[in-house]
Design an enzyme around this catalytic site. Structure first.
Site, short mmCIF file in Angstrom:
data_model
loop_
_atom_site.label_atom_id
_atom_site.label_comp_id
_atom_site.label_asym_id
_atom_site.label_seq_id
_atom_site.Cartn_x
_atom_site.Cartn_y
_atom_site.Cartn_z
N ARG B 122 65.04 90.19 23.98
CA ARG B 122 65.48 88.84 24.38
C ARG B 122 64.51 88.13 25.31
O ARG B 122 64.89 87.25 26.07
CB ARG B 122 66.86 88.87 25.03
CG ARG B 122 67.94 89.40 24.10
CD ARG B 122 69.33 89.07 24.55
NE ARG B 122 70.28 89.82 23.76
CZ ARG B 122 70.70 91.05 24.07
NH1 ARG B 122 70.28 91.62 25.18
NH2 ARG B 122 71.55 91.66 23.29
N GLU B 186 44.02 66.10 16.69
CA GLU B 186 45.04 66.14 17.76
C GLU B 186 44.45 65.59 19.07
O GLU B 186 45.16 64.97 19.86
CB GLU B 186 45.55 67.57 17.97
CG GLU B 186 46.13 68.25 16.73
CD GLU B 186 47.60 67.89 16.42
OE1 GLU B 186 48.20 67.09 17.16
OE2 GLU B 186 48.14 68.42 15.42
N LYS B 230 49.11 66.93 27.04
CA LYS B 230 50.22 67.72 26.49
C LYS B 230 51.08 68.26 27.64
O LYS B 230 52.31 68.23 27.58
CB LYS B 230 49.70 68.87 25.63
CG LYS B 230 50.80 69.80 25.15
CD LYS B 230 51.03 69.80 23.67
CE LYS B 230 52.29 70.57 23.30
NZ LYS B 230 52.31 71.06 21.93
N GLU B 240 62.28 68.92 24.10
CA GLU B 240 62.12 67.95 23.03
C GLU B 240 63.36 67.10 22.82
O GLU B 240 63.84 66.94 21.71
CB GLU B 240 61.77 68.69 21.73
CG GLU B 240 61.03 67.79 20.77
CD GLU B 240 60.42 68.56 19.63
OE1 GLU B 240 60.88 69.67 19.33
OE2 GLU B 240 59.48 68.04 19.03
N ARG B 244 59.02 63.91 24.33
CA ARG B 244 58.13 64.82 23.62
C ARG B 244 57.91 64.41 22.16
O ARG B 244 56.91 64.80 21.54
CB ARG B 244 58.71 66.24 23.70
CG ARG B 244 57.74 67.31 23.29
CD ARG B 244 58.16 68.65 23.85
NE ARG B 244 57.41 69.74 23.28
CZ ARG B 244 57.46 70.98 23.71
NH1 ARG B 244 58.24 71.29 24.72
NH2 ARG B 244 56.75 71.93 23.14
N HIS B 251 52.40 62.66 12.67
CA HIS B 251 52.97 63.85 12.04
C HIS B 251 54.06 63.52 11.02
O HIS B 251 54.37 64.35 10.17
CB HIS B 251 53.54 64.80 13.09
CG HIS B 251 52.48 65.55 13.85
ND1 HIS B 251 51.52 64.91 14.59
CD2 HIS B 251 52.21 66.87 13.97
CE1 HIS B 251 50.71 65.82 15.16
NE2 HIS B 251 51.11 67.02 14.79
N HIS B 255 53.25 65.46 7.95
CA HIS B 255 54.04 66.57 7.44
C HIS B 255 54.35 66.40 5.95
O HIS B 255 54.35 67.37 5.20
CB HIS B 255 55.36 66.69 8.21
CG HIS B 255 55.20 67.39 9.53
ND1 HIS B 255 56.04 67.16 10.59
CD2 HIS B 255 54.30 68.31 9.95
CE1 HIS B 255 55.65 67.91 11.61
NE2 HIS B 255 54.60 68.61 11.25
N1 LIG Z 1 53.57 75.57 18.68
C1 LIG Z 1 53.10 74.35 18.58
O1 LIG Z 1 53.41 73.51 19.42
C2 LIG Z 1 52.19 73.99 17.44
C3 LIG Z 1 51.51 72.79 17.44
C4 LIG Z 1 50.65 72.53 16.38
C5 LIG Z 1 50.51 73.44 15.35
N2 LIG Z 1 51.20 74.60 15.38
C6 LIG Z 1 51.04 75.59 14.32
O2 LIG Z 1 49.71 76.07 14.36
C7 LIG Z 1 49.35 76.52 13.06
C8 LIG Z 1 47.97 76.04 12.76
O3 LIG Z 1 47.11 76.58 13.75
P1 LIG Z 1 45.53 76.48 13.59
O4 LIG Z 1 45.16 75.14 13.13
O5 LIG Z 1 44.99 77.01 14.87
O6 LIG Z 1 45.24 77.44 12.36
P2 LIG Z 1 45.14 79.02 12.21
O7 LIG Z 1 45.82 79.73 13.27
O8 LIG Z 1 45.51 79.31 10.82
O9 LIG Z 1 43.57 79.26 12.35
C9 LIG Z 1 42.71 78.64 11.41
C10 LIG Z 1 41.70 79.63 10.82
O10 LIG Z 1 40.64 79.81 11.74
C11 LIG Z 1 40.41 81.18 11.97
N3 LIG Z 1 39.96 81.28 13.36
C12 LIG Z 1 40.68 80.98 14.44
N4 LIG Z 1 39.93 81.03 15.53
C13 LIG Z 1 38.71 81.39 15.15
C14 LIG Z 1 37.48 81.59 15.82
N5 LIG Z 1 37.36 81.35 17.14
N6 LIG Z 1 36.42 81.99 15.12
C15 LIG Z 1 36.52 82.18 13.78
N7 LIG Z 1 37.61 81.96 13.07
C16 LIG Z 1 38.72 81.58 13.76
C17 LIG Z 1 41.71 81.85 11.65
O11 LIG Z 1 41.51 83.19 11.26
C18 LIG Z 1 42.25 81.00 10.54
O12 LIG Z 1 41.74 81.44 9.31
C19 LIG Z 1 50.41 76.02 12.13
O13 LIG Z 1 51.20 77.10 11.68
C20 LIG Z 1 51.21 75.05 12.95
O14 LIG Z 1 52.57 75.05 12.57
C21 LIG Z 1 52.04 74.89 16.40
ZN LIG Z 2 50.04 68.80 15.17
#
Ligand SMILES: NC(=O)c1ccc[n+]([C@@H]2O[C@H](COP(=O)([O-])OP(=O)(O)OC[C@H]3O[C@@H](n4cnc5c(N)ncnc54)[C@H](O)[C@@H]3O)[C@@H](O)[C@H]2O)c1
Ligand SMILES: [Zn+2]
Ligand SMILES: NC(=O)c1ccc[n+]([C@@H]2O[C@H](COP(=O)([O-])OP(=O)(O)OC[C@H]3O[C@@H](n4cnc5c(N)ncnc54)[C@H](O)[C@@H]3O)[C@@H](O)[C@H]2O)c1
Ligand SMILES: [Zn+2]
Lengths: 364, 364
Positions: B122, B186, B230, B240, B244, B251, B255
């Site tokens: 939890r 972003e 942020k 949210e 927020r 988006h 989306h």
């Molecule tokens: N929690 C939140 O507030 C929030 C906000 C925006 C997006 N997200 C989520 O984030 C995800 C997308 O994240 P992302 O864009 O970081 O993509 P990701 O986590 O898929 O990473 C993108 C790619 O880059 C590679 N990679 C990452 N760092 C690297 C590095 N330093 N060197 C080499 N390769 C590297 C990864 O292996 C992957 O293949 C989505 O699932 C989305 O829903 C969450």
């Molecule tokens: Zn986003």
């Protein structure tokens, strides 16, 4: 006959409403909460068979749009995998953030529905409608939700407070007697840890082992005082940082017994009863409370028709090992809740393995 | 070069530390948090290959007991099923309540690790170590965590704030260029919705499309201002409930584009860029802001090497339908975040389908 108990948690506060016949009034009871229009009732086939239609009728009458989901009964199904079914229906029924899940069932349905509601869209409303004595006095209150990991109970979960808890004592009529008795163990627990008057009232009762032998007014009082006890403890310690630990009275050894018997032969409440017997004896050995109190608690547990001995075949070394792997273990010290007088307990991690062993040896 | 930004959330407050080389200092950086001894590093094979050993060394050096877990990369693996692997390791490594998960990766690793930490016992500690630009300026901050449902993104999740976010800009050197540009979307978003100065500084940059062409000091400023934006928004609205929502600028249509292209051909940031172009045009049509602002934003998105047109093959009716099934839809009204000046946005659900359609038609 109607009691309303408030669980005070600032913006998360909510009421526990206890009244015979409240199942038929469910719709009216939740209307003041200003919930969104969509409701997903989650239950299991047996409970849904008895009470599903009544709940649907009542909730639809007050204008909600209802969908239903039944989950297979039993602890082995309290898993992430089973949750998938709830999520699928949440999606199909298009539950928005203002939507509500209603948990109609015992602690298993309650814990799983609570967790599903906590995690669907990062949190939607849940109303708990407990149908076992244990869920009424314990599981439905306080916001602990979760599922099991194949190798450990309730390891995956969240804190998610319900918007309301609605208790209809009449549903206990169909509850298997053994389940009723198991719930009574938690009632006795409140008498020992918090509400000494509840304890003496239980002592005055003729019988405690079957719903049909308990006066409706006593049953109402038992529910009310138990819920009140839990509500007070939870209000003082929502996230289980301190005080709330006292609710684990009887659960330290109880959990070990459950885990070593594979969660099948011994019910949770039965294990808690056994654990309370053990904790009480440990308290006597440590000079924390007297033989007389120990005997009074034992008599109550026996009156409730609960086992007071360890299941045959259990190995004491296994119990000791199991105690150390409990998730509540801090720095490898087992923490015990021990009674000091009727209605008061203390918390300690200073119980030697020798004392535990001695007590357990006397419990076969 | 070092910046520390505070996310103010009462007892849940935490720091975002941005500094080149901080990966090597991870152990020291988390030591003041008074975490338990056990740490589980969660990553994916590619990222772990580059940076895993450095993190392990640093964390072990400061006395933590470390276990590691790599999850398969890619959005299709962001599921409850994959989480099971984290839970299994949490059990095997006996993570107690005081234990910590370290998310070493992009938003996928961050979201999943955050959710696992939120639900294990939890809730245990999580430290976010984002390795993509998008995760640095967005996903790692604010406590949104979760996984996908087979039929919808991020439908299952929790709010769980990290104990710290540690950003080492140097890890961006190995990030694929396309991912870098996606993250820049972003960054531009924060310029439009919150920090007008960031916007003008981005306008002054020679290039924004590749890490190697950006001065380390500008990169530091970009990260710092984005995280600050942020952090401020999240501090004002943790769960949210209102403000927020402005973070969803771009988006709404973004989306829809992602969902209709199956989350494979268009990256999230790219979709957001397209969504910002659309939102800006809608704002122009509604008279909320001028053609000049629209052009300035478009120029920035182009300078970041991001697409500004809808993917060919998309059907406008499908986009409109998809908008209505987004989980943020309330009472069947699509909510848009629209800019009114550089650094300021407004929220409205008063955009007609005709206006949306017209704007989209101009975007092929
Ligand atoms: N929690 C939140 O507030 C929030 C906000 C925006 C997006 N997200 C989520 O984030 C995800 C997308 O994240 P992302 O864009 O970081 O993509 P990701 O986590 O898929 O990473 C993108 C790619 O880059 C590679 N990679 C990452 N760092 C690297 C590095 N330093 N060197 C080499 N390769 C590297 C990864 O292996 C992957 O293949 C989505 O699932 C989305 O829903 C969450
Ligand atoms: Zn986003
Ligand atoms: N969340 C908490 O704070 C908390 C506290 C204590 C226990 N729990 C959890 O609760 C679970 C145990 O709950 P339980 O003891 O209620 O068991 P349960 O939910 O398994 O119910 C017991 C049995 O009774 C049946 N049943 C329930 N109500 C009935 C009725 N009115 N009529 C006929 N049959 C009925 C059920 O179908 C089931 O077979 C455990 O998983 C435990 O971990 C949670
Ligand atoms: Zn219990």
């Amino acid at each position: 006959m109607e009691s309303v108990i408030r669980v005070n948690l600032e913006q998360m506060s909510y009421d526990i409403a206890i009244a015979p016949g409240s199942l038929e009034k469910l719709g009216e009871l939740i209307t003041p909460l200003q919930l969104g229009q969509k409701v997903l009732i989650v239950s299991n086939p047996e409970i849904f068979h008895h009470y599903g239609q009544r709940v649907i009728t009542s909730v639809e009458k007050t204008g909600f749009e209802v969908a239903c989901c039944t989950l297979p009964a039993g602890e082995p199904h309290k898993t992430l995998e089973t949750l998938q079914k709830v999520y699928d229906l949440a999606l199909e029924h298009r539950l928005e953030r203002s939507a509500t899940m209603i948990a109609l069932g015992g602690g298993i349905v309650g814990d799983m529905t609570g967790f599903a509601a906590s995690t669907w869209l990062r949190g939607i409303n849940v109303v708990q409608v407990p149908t076992t004595l244990l869920a009424m006095v314990d599981a439905s209150i306080g916001g602990k939700t979760g599922v099991n990991h194949p190798q450990g109970k309730n390891l995956i979960g969240a804190f998610h407070q319900p918007r309301k808890v609605i208790i209809d004592p009449l549903v206990l009529k169909t509850l298997p007697e053994r389940e009723f008795r198991a719930g009574m163990a938690e009632v006795i627990k409140y008498g020992v840890i918090w509400d000494g008057e509840l304890f003496t009232h239980l002592e005055q009762a003729q019988r405690l082992d079957q719903m049909q032998f308990i006066e409706p007014s006593l049953l109402q009082e038992i529910l009310q005082r138990s819920c009140q006890s839990k509500a007070e403890v939870v209000s003082k310690d929502e996230k289980e940082l301190g005080l709330r630990a006292i609710l684990n009275y009887g659960h330290t050894i109880g959990h070990a017994v459950e885990s070593l018997t594979g969660y099948t032969t011994v019910l949770h409440g039965e294990a808690v009863g056994i654990g309370m017997v053990a904790a009480s004896r440990i308290a006597v050995k440590l000079g924390l409370w007297g033989e007389d109190c120990d005997r009074r608690q034992l008599a109550l547990i026996e009156k409730a028709g609960l086992p007071t001995k360890l299941p045959t075949g259990l190995n004491i070394d296994d119990i000791l090992t199991s105690l150390l792997t409990d998730k509540k273990v801090k720095n490898k010290k087992v923490r015990f809740i021990l009674p000091t007088e009727i209605g008061v307990v203390t918390i300690t991690d200073q119980v030697s393995s020798e004392v535990i062993r001695e007590v357990l040896q006397g419990m076969f």
